[in-house]
Design an enzyme around this catalytic site. Structure first.
Site, short mmCIF file in Angstrom:
data_model
loop_
_atom_site.label_atom_id
_atom_site.label_comp_id
_atom_site.label_asym_id
_atom_site.label_seq_id
_atom_site.Cartn_x
_atom_site.Cartn_y
_atom_site.Cartn_z
N ALA A 103 11.84 20.20 7.77
CA ALA A 103 12.76 21.00 6.96
C ALA A 103 12.05 22.08 6.14
O ALA A 103 12.71 22.99 5.63
CB ALA A 103 13.54 20.08 6.02
N GLY A 104 10.73 22.00 6.02
CA GLY A 104 10.01 22.89 5.13
C GLY A 104 9.95 24.33 5.61
O GLY A 104 10.05 24.62 6.80
N ARG A 147 3.04 29.24 3.11
CA ARG A 147 1.64 29.68 3.26
C ARG A 147 1.33 30.25 4.64
O ARG A 147 0.29 30.87 4.84
CB ARG A 147 0.69 28.52 2.93
CG ARG A 147 0.55 28.28 1.43
CD ARG A 147 -0.30 27.06 1.14
NE ARG A 147 0.44 25.80 1.35
CZ ARG A 147 -0.08 24.60 1.18
NH1 ARG A 147 -1.35 24.47 0.80
NH2 ARG A 147 0.65 23.52 1.38
N ASN A 200 -0.35 42.86 57.79
CA ASN A 200 -1.34 43.53 56.95
C ASN A 200 -0.71 44.80 56.37
O ASN A 200 -0.17 45.63 57.10
CB ASN A 200 -2.58 43.91 57.76
CG ASN A 200 -3.70 44.43 56.86
OD1 ASN A 200 -4.52 43.67 56.37
ND2 ASN A 200 -3.73 45.73 56.64
N TYR A 241 13.42 50.66 43.56
CA TYR A 241 14.38 51.04 42.51
C TYR A 241 14.75 52.51 42.65
O TYR A 241 13.87 53.38 42.68
CB TYR A 241 13.76 50.76 41.14
CG TYR A 241 14.68 50.99 39.97
CD1 TYR A 241 15.95 50.42 39.92
CD2 TYR A 241 14.26 51.75 38.88
CE1 TYR A 241 16.78 50.62 38.83
CE2 TYR A 241 15.08 51.95 37.78
CZ TYR A 241 16.34 51.39 37.76
OH TYR A 241 17.16 51.58 36.68
#
Length: 493
Positions: free
Chosen positions: A14-15, A19, A393, A403
């Site tokens: 919950a903390g 820091r 190849n 695209y």
């Protein structure tokens, strides 16, 4: 090795973790391939509890969503405005069955090195001692900042004294003046009888400098009620090391990685330079794997036997088949087949599937593509949204043009194809089995099986162009000198 199972595990998460100085909740910071909370949940599940609850408060929605992703069966408990570990444990207990009996483990969400077996051993020690409360402890060379375990003559735990209180006791003198010299510290990880928690948590007060309900106060209440308070001391103190800032996160990450690397070395993996090798907790390695310097294996990589990785390679969620080689490569969410070779300087983007004995070579980028058995893409090529058959190849400097600015389309290359250097495949397009393309070809329409596709025009040489258009340049002088040599040889002939 004990096999005792707790009735429940409560994970305190919950903390805020101020820091850490981060917008990200402390328990969601990653280390070793999981979040801090992910490690805590994994350790809890390894202890095989009947129930698991996680107490949340700061950034509640983000933390709860992560719990649901990592462990959907875990219960989420919300801590209210009342602060403290005691209140957090009380909230965690409230979402568990009201008739719960047995051992309840309370652990923290920021101790990434804690092992599930340690919680199992804690449960066994707690139950064998018939204790009301048992706390994990460890001895430190420098216990500065930690709460000290104060024991009675019979070895039972009398109380936990915080470091600042031990300092005050030394100044005041009296029976606790020497507590500061004790090196056994409180881990903050506890085993309780469920009935003890249910009885005493509501009685915790907030009359202290922090205005919080302290879980450690249950210890005193249990003693006053005639219960036994025991300590379960472990030798591996780093298991209970918590993270309060990013420096500690880095330090524990390095220690976790050291342990992971050593584990795999003992399982038959050669790690040439452990200091520059990073392996996440969910990575799996086969026998006789060789990992060269500056290699990172992240996420859930699966590496087969006899694979050579690196140097300078980063793989995330990549599967590499037995006998393959991956050198100086960045790859993610991809599959490399048995005996295949990749690199150097290759980039495997998500959904690349490289077949057995195939090759992705130097400066090749692939994405969302399947490359068949024995097929080679040797160098300077982009393969995107493509399917390439077996034993083909792809010539150097080729591009799969997938695209058109609006839509992405796929290219299909058949088996035993030979495509020339600098071929452009304008998707969607299909090249049939056994087909060839000439160097510099732009493939805009399908190529039938066995055909040769070319788009180059006949070469035309314009004699004297340099002399006329680039007069006075070094090129013109070189051409003139070559012409003079040719005329001299012609005269001699």
């Amino acid at each position: 090795m004990s096999t005792a199972q707790p009735a429940a595990v409560i994970v305190l998460a919950a903390g805020e973790g101020t820091r850490m100085k981060s917008a990200l909740p402390k328990v969601l910071h990653p280390v070793g391939g999981r979040t801090l909370l992910g490690h805590a949940l994994h350790a809890a599940r390894e202890a095989a509890p009947q129930h698991l609850s996680v107490v949340v408060r700061h950034e509640r929605e983000r933390v709860a969503a992560h719990v649901a992703e990592v462990d959907p069966a875990a219960l989420v408990a919300d801590q209210d405005e009342i602060k403290g570990t005691g209140r957090a444990a009380e909230c965690g207990l409230e979402v568990l069955p009201g008739d719960l009996t047995g051992t309840v483990i309370v652990t923290m969400g920021d101790v990434p090195l804690l092992a599930g077996q340690t919680l199992t051993d804690l449960t066994a020690a707690h139950e064998s001692a018939g204790a009301a409360v048992t706390v994990i402890t460890a001895e430190l060379e420098d216990p500065t900042g930690y709460g000290r375990i104060v024991r009675d003559a019979d070895g039972s735990v009398r109380k936990v004294m915080e470091h600042k209180d031990a300092l005050a006791a030394r100044e005041a003198g009296g029976e606790d003046a020497d507590v500061l010299d004790l090196r056994e510290i409180n881990s903050g990880i506890w085993a309780f009888d469920a009935a003890v928690l249910r009885e005493h948590l509501p009685n915790l007060g907030t009359d202290n400098s922090q205005g919080e309900k302290y879980l450690t106060d249950v210890l005193q209440l249990a003693r006053e009620a005639g219960g036994t308070v025991a300590a379960h001391r472990i030798d591996d103190a780093e298991q209970i090391s918590g993270v309060n800032n990013r420096a500690q996160l880095s330090e524990l990450g390095a220690e976790m990685n050291r342990r992971i690397v050593r584990h795999w070395q003992l399982e038959g993996v050669t790690v040439v330079d452990p200091a520059s090798t990073w392996i996440d907790v969910d990575v799996t390695l086969g026998r006789d794997v060789v990992i060269r310097p500056n290699t990172q294996l992240l996420g859930a990589c699966t590496i087969g036997d006899d694979v050579v990785l690196g140097p300078d390679t980063t793989l995330t969620d990549v599967e590499v088949g037995a006998g393959a080689s991956v050198v100086r490569t960045h790859g993610e969410l991809s599959t490399v087949g048995e005996g295949a070779t990749v690199g150097p300087f290759a980039y495997l983007r998500p959904n690349t599937v490289l077949g057995r004995d195939a090759k992705i070579g130097t400066f090749v980028e692939t994405k969302n593509s399947e490359i068949g058995v024995g097929t080679k893409v040797p160098h300077l090529t982009y393969v995107g949204d493509a399917e390439i058959g077996d034993h083909s190849n792809i010539g150097a400097s080729s591009v799969f043009v997938n695209y058109d600015g609006v839509t992405k389309s796929r290219t299909h290359i058949g088996n035993h194809c030979r495509t020339g250097s600098d071929t452009m495949f304008i998707a969607p397009v299909t090249v049939g089995d056994g087909a060839y393309t000439g160097a510099g070809t732009v493939v805009r329409k399908d190529v039938p099986a066995g055909a040769l596709a070319i788009t180059v025009a006949p070469q035309k040489n314009i004699e004297g162009w340099v002399r006329d258009k680039r007069a006075g340049t070094a090129s013109a002088e070189a051409a003139q000198a070559a012409d003079e040599v040719a005329r001299e040889r012609s005269s001699e002939a």
